[in-house]
Design an enzyme around this catalytic site. Structure first.
Site, short mmCIF file in Angstrom:
data_model
loop_
_atom_site.label_atom_id
_atom_site.label_comp_id
_atom_site.label_asym_id
_atom_site.label_seq_id
_atom_site.Cartn_x
_atom_site.Cartn_y
_atom_site.Cartn_z
N SER A 87 0.81 -1.23 0.00
CA SER A 87 0.00 0.00 0.00
C SER A 87 0.84 1.28 0.00
O SER A 87 0.28 2.37 0.04
CB SER A 87 -0.90 0.00 1.23
OG SER A 87 -0.13 -0.21 2.39
N THR A 190 -2.21 3.29 4.08
CA THR A 190 -1.19 4.35 4.04
C THR A 190 -0.31 4.38 5.29
O THR A 190 -0.78 4.06 6.37
CB THR A 190 -1.94 5.70 3.99
OG1 THR A 190 -2.67 5.74 2.80
CG2 THR A 190 -1.05 6.90 4.12
N THR A 208 1.67 7.04 0.32
CA THR A 208 0.82 5.90 -0.04
C THR A 208 0.85 5.64 -1.54
O THR A 208 1.16 6.54 -2.33
CB THR A 208 -0.64 6.20 0.37
OG1 THR A 208 -1.43 5.03 0.23
CG2 THR A 208 -1.26 7.31 -0.46
N ARG A 218 -6.46 9.22 -10.20
CA ARG A 218 -7.15 9.49 -8.92
C ARG A 218 -6.14 9.93 -7.86
O ARG A 218 -5.07 9.35 -7.71
CB ARG A 218 -7.87 8.23 -8.47
CG ARG A 218 -8.59 8.34 -7.11
CD ARG A 218 -7.74 7.85 -5.96
NE ARG A 218 -8.51 7.73 -4.71
CZ ARG A 218 -7.97 7.42 -3.54
NH1 ARG A 218 -6.68 7.21 -3.43
NH2 ARG A 218 -8.72 7.34 -2.47
N VAL A 219 -6.49 10.96 -7.13
CA VAL A 219 -5.67 11.41 -6.01
C VAL A 219 -6.50 11.25 -4.74
O VAL A 219 -7.66 11.68 -4.70
CB VAL A 219 -5.24 12.88 -6.20
CG1 VAL A 219 -4.56 13.41 -4.95
CG2 VAL A 219 -4.31 13.00 -7.41
N GLY A 220 -5.91 10.64 -3.73
CA GLY A 220 -6.63 10.44 -2.47
C GLY A 220 -6.39 11.57 -1.50
O GLY A 220 -5.96 12.67 -1.86
N ASP A 221 -6.65 11.30 -0.25
CA ASP A 221 -6.49 12.31 0.81
C ASP A 221 -5.02 12.51 1.20
O ASP A 221 -4.65 13.58 1.70
CB ASP A 221 -7.27 11.91 2.06
CG ASP A 221 -6.79 10.56 2.62
OD1 ASP A 221 -6.58 9.62 1.81
OD2 ASP A 221 -6.60 10.46 3.83
N THR A 241 -5.85 7.47 7.53
CA THR A 241 -5.78 6.33 6.63
C THR A 241 -7.20 5.88 6.33
O THR A 241 -8.13 6.20 7.08
CB THR A 241 -4.95 5.19 7.25
OG1 THR A 241 -4.82 4.14 6.29
CG2 THR A 241 -5.57 4.65 8.52
N GLY A 242 -7.36 5.16 5.24
CA GLY A 242 -8.69 4.68 4.88
C GLY A 242 -9.16 5.26 3.57
O GLY A 242 -8.34 5.70 2.76
N GLY A 244 -9.93 7.56 1.09
CA GLY A 244 -9.50 8.95 1.02
C GLY A 244 -10.60 9.93 0.64
O GLY A 244 -10.62 11.07 1.10
N1 ASP Z 1 -6.09 7.13 2.31
C1 ASP Z 1 -5.46 6.44 1.23
C2 ASP Z 1 -6.14 6.79 -0.05
O1 ASP Z 1 -7.34 6.94 -0.07
C3 ASP Z 1 -5.42 4.98 1.40
C4 ASP Z 1 -5.23 4.46 2.80
O2 ASP Z 1 -4.97 5.15 3.72
O3 ASP Z 1 -5.31 3.28 3.05
O4 ASP Z 1 -5.48 6.83 -1.05
#
Ligand code: ASP
Length: 333
Positions: A87, A190, A208, A218-221, A241-242, A244
């Site tokens: 990840s 992450t 991450t 795609r861009v996450g948080d 984490t999680g 995003g």
């Molecule tokens: N937050 C990250 C994302 O959405 C992934 C993760 O934290 O597991 O890209």
């Protein structure tokens, strides 16, 4: 699919590690009559079990009197270079086009920040993010521009897609003809790491490969300042984490720090932010979001939607710990 499930099933190999239910904020005894808590420093806290190795790297910097900024960068570089993680960085799962794209950001005690998103073929996005912060007038570089910048710094281009992840991707594609990225609690982990140094200064880093099999681009948080990471040296820091998209909607980590500014403990601030995420996401039972936070006085905490999230903590004169934060619901088995 999840590395953490695998580890939890195996149990903790090192006797030095403690896995403990964490419902109270980690705190030193009240010491200074002017402060509720005596300063507890240095401290390093980071997400998931890969945080143990990252914390150890950051701790070495802090113990030698290094800055929180150097510590957070050194810590997460260990995770980025670990081919066994699925990840983050090398070995991270690719997007739905089979390309590994990386997101990362960093923040120092002065509130300076740097970030890269959708970066390809560079081993250490966190170092690129730091150089964006230090060497450019900008906060964020993305895609080819971020890669060109990294190459201009002398960084090498490498293939981050390993044979194992290529095979996993090929199978996923075969079994998912609709080609839609999965939304679940399993496929993202992450590393977000926060440090408080001996001077009492804070910094944070987050890096991450993002949600597995996401849309290309795609861009996450994680590289979004305020969403995946936020540090205010007067108050504290938080990282996420999680899923995003849910964290971005709530500007999650800024919110955690603002709750701490209002006087909430790190645990309570993370819990309140999780409740906000839930209130903004009707599908919240299908996603995971977890926050961890580190206050200026060294207290730390975390909270998440679903069971299964844990985080690593290193404090002075204590063994490295894995902690299980409070959560709202049990994750499906
Ligand atoms: N937050 C990250 C994302 O959405 C992934 C993760 O934290 O597991 O890209």
């Amino acid at each position: 699919m999840s590395d953490r499930r695998h580890f939890l099933k195996q149990g903790l190999p090192a006797a030095a590690l403690l896995l403990s239910a964490c419902t109270q904020d980690k705190a030193t005894e009240p010491g200074d009559k002017n402060d509720k808590f005596a300063a507890n420093k240095p401290v390093v806290i980071s997400t998931w079990r890969h945080g143990l190795a990252a914390n150890a790297g950051a701790w070495e910097v802090l113990e030698n009197g290094g800055s929180a900024l150097d510590a957070v960068e050194a810590g997460v570089r260990i995770t980025e270079a670990d081919p066994d993680g699925r990840s983050v960085g090398l070995g991270g799962r690719p997007d739905r086009d089979g390309i590994v794209t990386l997101d990362a950001c960093i923040m120092n005690s002065r509130g300076d920040c740097g970030s890269v998103a959708a970066l390809e073929n560079i081993l250490h996005p966190i170092t690129v993010a730091r150089r964006v912060m230090e060497d450019t007038p900008h906060v964020m570089l993305v895609g080819q521009g971020a890669k060109d910048f990294a190459l201009s710094l002398g960084m090498e281009e490498i293939d981050l897609l390993l044979p194992e992840t290529r095979e996993e991707y090929t199978n996923w594609k075969k079994n998912n003809p609709d080609y839609r990225p999965p939304i679940n609690v399993e496929n993202h982990d992450t590393i977000g790491l926060l440090a408080l140094d001996k001077n009492g200064d804070l910094a944070g880093a987050c890096t991450t490969s993002g949600a597995a099999f996401k849309y290309h681009g795609r861009v996450g948080d994680s590289p979004i300042i305020g969403a995946g990471l936020y540090v205010d040296n007067e108050i504290g820091g938080a990282t996420a984490t999680g899923w995003g998209e849910a964290v971005i909607r709530a500007v999650g980590c800024f919110l955690v720090v603002e709750f701490m500014r209002q006087g909430h403990s790190p645990n309570d601030a993370c819990k309140l932010a999780v409740e906000r995420v839930i209130s903004k996401n009707p599908d919240w039972k299908n996603i995971q979001v977890g926050f961890i936070a580190l206050a200026k006085d060294g207290r730390s905490g975390g909270y998440c939607i679903q069971s299964g999230f844990d985080y690593a903590l290193q404090e002075p004169n204590k063994q490295a710990e894995m902690l299980v934060p409070g959560y709202v619901i049990e994750a499906p088995q």
